[in-house]
Design a protein around this motif. Structure first.
Motif, PDB file in Angstrom:
ATOM      1  N   ALA A   1       6.425 -14.809  -2.500  1.00 34.11           N
ATOM      2  CA  ALA A   1       7.708 -14.445  -3.069  1.00 34.11           C
ATOM      3  C   ALA A   1       7.536 -13.961  -4.507  1.00 34.11           C
ATOM      4  N   ALA A   2       6.675 -14.624  -5.268  1.00 29.21           N
ATOM      5  CA  ALA A   2       6.445 -14.207  -6.652  1.00 29.21           C
ATOM      6  C   ALA A   2       5.826 -12.811  -6.698  1.00 29.21           C
ATOM      7  N   PHE A   3       4.950 -12.502  -5.757  1.00 28.09           N
ATOM      8  CA  PHE A   3       4.313 -11.184  -5.682  1.00 28.09           C
ATOM      9  C   PHE A   3       5.375 -10.090  -5.569  1.00 28.09           C
ATOM     10  N   ILE A   4       6.377 -10.327  -4.730  1.00 24.89           N
ATOM     11  CA  ILE A   4       7.469  -9.368  -4.553  1.00 24.89           C
ATOM     12  C   ILE A   4       8.398  -9.388  -5.757  1.00 24.89           C
ATOM     13  N   ALA A   5       8.767 -10.558  -6.203  1.00 19.11           N
ATOM     14  CA  ALA A   5       9.705 -10.691  -7.327  1.00 19.11           C
ATOM     15  C   ALA A   5       9.161 -10.043  -8.604  1.00 19.11           C
ATOM     16  N   GLU A   6       7.866 -10.119  -8.788  1.00 21.07           N
ATOM     17  CA  GLU A   6       7.256  -9.539  -9.982  1.00 21.07           C
ATOM     18  C   GLU A   6       6.892  -8.063  -9.797  1.00 21.07           C
ATOM     19  N   ARG A   7       7.366  -7.474  -8.736  1.00 24.40           N
ATOM     20  CA  ARG A   7       7.211  -6.037  -8.424  1.00 24.40           C
ATOM     21  C   ARG A   7       5.773  -5.613  -8.137  1.00 24.40           C
ATOM     22  N   HIS A   8       4.897  -6.547  -7.872  1.00 26.04           N
ATOM     23  CA  HIS A   8       3.528  -6.191  -7.519  1.00 26.04           C
ATOM     24  C   HIS A   8       3.508  -5.463  -6.180  1.00 26.04           C
ATOM     25  N   HIS A   9       4.354  -5.920  -5.276  1.00 27.07           N
ATOM     26  CA  HIS A   9       4.422  -5.296  -3.947  1.00 27.07           C
ATOM     27  C   HIS A   9       4.864  -3.837  -4.059  1.00 27.07           C
ATOM     28  N   ALA A  10       5.877  -3.553  -4.841  1.00 30.57           N
ATOM     29  CA  ALA A  10       6.379  -2.180  -5.000  1.00 30.57           C
ATOM     30  C   ALA A  10       5.287  -1.273  -5.579  1.00 30.57           C
ATOM     31  N   ARG A  11       4.529  -1.768  -6.539  1.00 31.07           N
ATOM     32  CA  ARG A  11       3.441  -0.979  -7.121  1.00 31.07           C
ATOM     33  C   ARG A  11       2.366  -0.704  -6.078  1.00 31.07           C
ATOM     34  N   ARG A  12       2.046  -1.722  -5.305  1.00 26.89           N
ATOM     35  CA  ARG A  12       1.026  -1.544  -4.265  1.00 26.89           C
ATOM     36  C   ARG A  12       1.484  -0.527  -3.230  1.00 26.89           C
ATOM     37  N   VAL A  13       2.721  -0.593  -2.822  1.00 29.72           N
ATOM     38  CA  VAL A  13       3.245   0.360  -1.835  1.00 29.72           C
ATOM     39  C   VAL A  13       3.159   1.783  -2.385  1.00 29.72           C
ATOM     40  N   ARG A  14       3.550   1.986  -3.623  1.00 27.94           N
ATOM     41  CA  ARG A  14       3.467   3.323  -4.224  1.00 27.94           C
ATOM     42  C   ARG A  14       2.018   3.822  -4.273  1.00 27.94           C
ATOM     43  N   ARG A  15       1.116   2.945  -4.679  1.00 28.74           N
ATOM     44  CA  ARG A  15      -0.294   3.335  -4.756  1.00 28.74           C
ATOM     45  C   ARG A  15      -0.857   3.645  -3.374  1.00 28.74           C
ATOM     46  N   MET A  16      -0.556   2.818  -2.402  1.00 29.41           N
ATOM     47  CA  MET A  16      -1.088   3.018  -1.061  1.00 29.41           C
ATOM     48  C   MET A  16      -0.486   4.252  -0.394  1.00 29.41           C
ATOM     49  N   ARG A  17       0.749   4.566  -0.707  1.00 27.83           N
ATOM     50  CA  ARG A  17       1.363   5.783  -0.161  1.00 27.83           C
ATOM     51  C   ARG A  17       0.531   6.997  -0.566  1.00 27.83           C
ATOM     52  N   SER A  18       0.093   7.025  -1.813  1.00 29.29           N
ATOM     53  CA  SER A  18      -0.735   8.123  -2.305  1.00 29.29           C
ATOM     54  C   SER A  18      -2.104   8.129  -1.619  1.00 29.29           C
ATOM     55  N   VAL A  19      -2.683   6.961  -1.446  1.00 28.52           N
ATOM     56  CA  VAL A  19      -3.991   6.837  -0.788  1.00 28.52           C
ATOM     57  C   VAL A  19      -3.917   7.368   0.638  1.00 28.52           C
ATOM     58  N   TYR A  20      -2.919   6.931   1.399  1.00 27.23           N
ATOM     59  CA  TYR A  20      -2.808   7.357   2.792  1.00 27.23           C
ATOM     60  C   TYR A  20      -2.432   8.829   2.908  1.00 27.23           C
ATOM     61  N   ALA A  21      -1.658   9.345   1.966  1.00 25.02           N
ATOM     62  CA  ALA A  21      -1.330  10.777   1.978  1.00 25.02           C
ATOM     63  C   ALA A  21      -2.599  11.602   1.769  1.00 25.02           C
ATOM     64  N   SER A  22      -3.475  11.144   0.907  1.00 26.79           N
ATOM     65  CA  SER A  22      -4.735  11.841   0.669  1.00 26.79           C
ATOM     66  C   SER A  22      -5.611  11.818   1.921  1.00 26.79           C
ATOM     67  N   ARG A  23      -5.689  10.682   2.571  1.00 24.51           N
ATOM     68  CA  ARG A  23      -6.475  10.570   3.806  1.00 24.51           C
ATOM     69  C   ARG A  23      -5.918  11.498   4.876  1.00 24.51           C
ATOM     70  N   ARG A  24      -4.602  11.519   4.997  1.00 25.15           N
ATOM     71  CA  ARG A  24      -3.953  12.383   5.990  1.00 25.15           C
ATOM     72  C   ARG A  24      -4.262  13.859   5.703  1.00 25.15           C
ATOM     73  N   ARG A  25      -4.237  14.251   4.419  1.00 25.96           N
ATOM     74  CA  ARG A  25      -4.545  15.645   4.050  1.00 25.96           C
ATOM     75  C   ARG A  25      -5.971  16.015   4.445  1.00 25.96           C
ATOM     76  N   VAL A  26      -6.917  15.117   4.196  1.00 22.88           N
ATOM     77  CA  VAL A  26      -8.311  15.379   4.560  1.00 22.88           C
ATOM     78  C   VAL A  26      -8.424  15.589   6.070  1.00 22.88           C
ATOM     79  N   LEU A  27      -7.766  14.745   6.831  1.00 20.71           N
ATOM     80  CA  LEU A  27      -7.805  14.862   8.287  1.00 20.71           C
ATOM     81  C   LEU A  27      -7.142  16.162   8.744  1.00 20.71           C
ATOM     82  N   LEU A  28      -5.956  16.445   8.251  1.00 21.55           N
ATOM     83  CA  LEU A  28      -5.255  17.684   8.629  1.00 21.55           C
ATOM     84  C   LEU A  28      -6.051  18.922   8.237  1.00 21.55           C
TER      85      LEU A  28
END
Length: 116
Positions: A1-28
């Motif tokens: 709960a603290a991980f989410i409350a302290e916005r660590h989860h939101a930062r991780r989601v934003r960072r991972m979105r970029s990571v997976y978008a890059s992987r998808r581009r390489v594959l495409l």
């Protein structure tokens, strides 16, 4: 709960979105560059996989088996999909969630060797 409350989860989601978008581009990019004669990627807005339909009638199962022997993790769509008439779809499903860009490029290189 603290991980989410302290916005660590939101930062991780934003960072991972970029990571997976890059992987998808390489594959495409690799599919469009090296496999466009055989495969057409299906547009998708989300997920950790990409689907590509066969552009012409070909035996997808043989390359899938050869790819597995070269440690390339692809799946035939015949396991998952049918067209509007109930016929098995010809194509491949590529997972990219567990590989980095270099691993995706290496997998496509191995796949080229078994398809071409």
């Amino acid at each position: 709960a603290a991980f989410i409350a302290e916005r660590h989860h939101a930062r991780r989601v934003r960072r991972m979105r970029s990571v997976y978008a890059s992987r998808r581009r390489v594959l495409l990019d690799g599919l469009r560059r090296d496999f466009s004669e055989w495969l057409r990627p299906v547009p998708a807005a989300a997920g950790f996989h990409l689907t590509a339909l066969a552009e012409r009638s070909l035996d997808i199962e043989a390359p899938v088996e050869r790819a597995e022997k070269r440690d390339v993790g692809i799946s035939s769509l015949r396991r998952f999909a049918c067209d509007a008439r109930g016929r098995k779809q010809q194509g491949l499903a590529f997972g990219y969630g567990a590989l980095d860009e270099r691993g995706i490029a290496e997998g496509l290189s191995r796949l080229r060797k078994v398809v071409l």
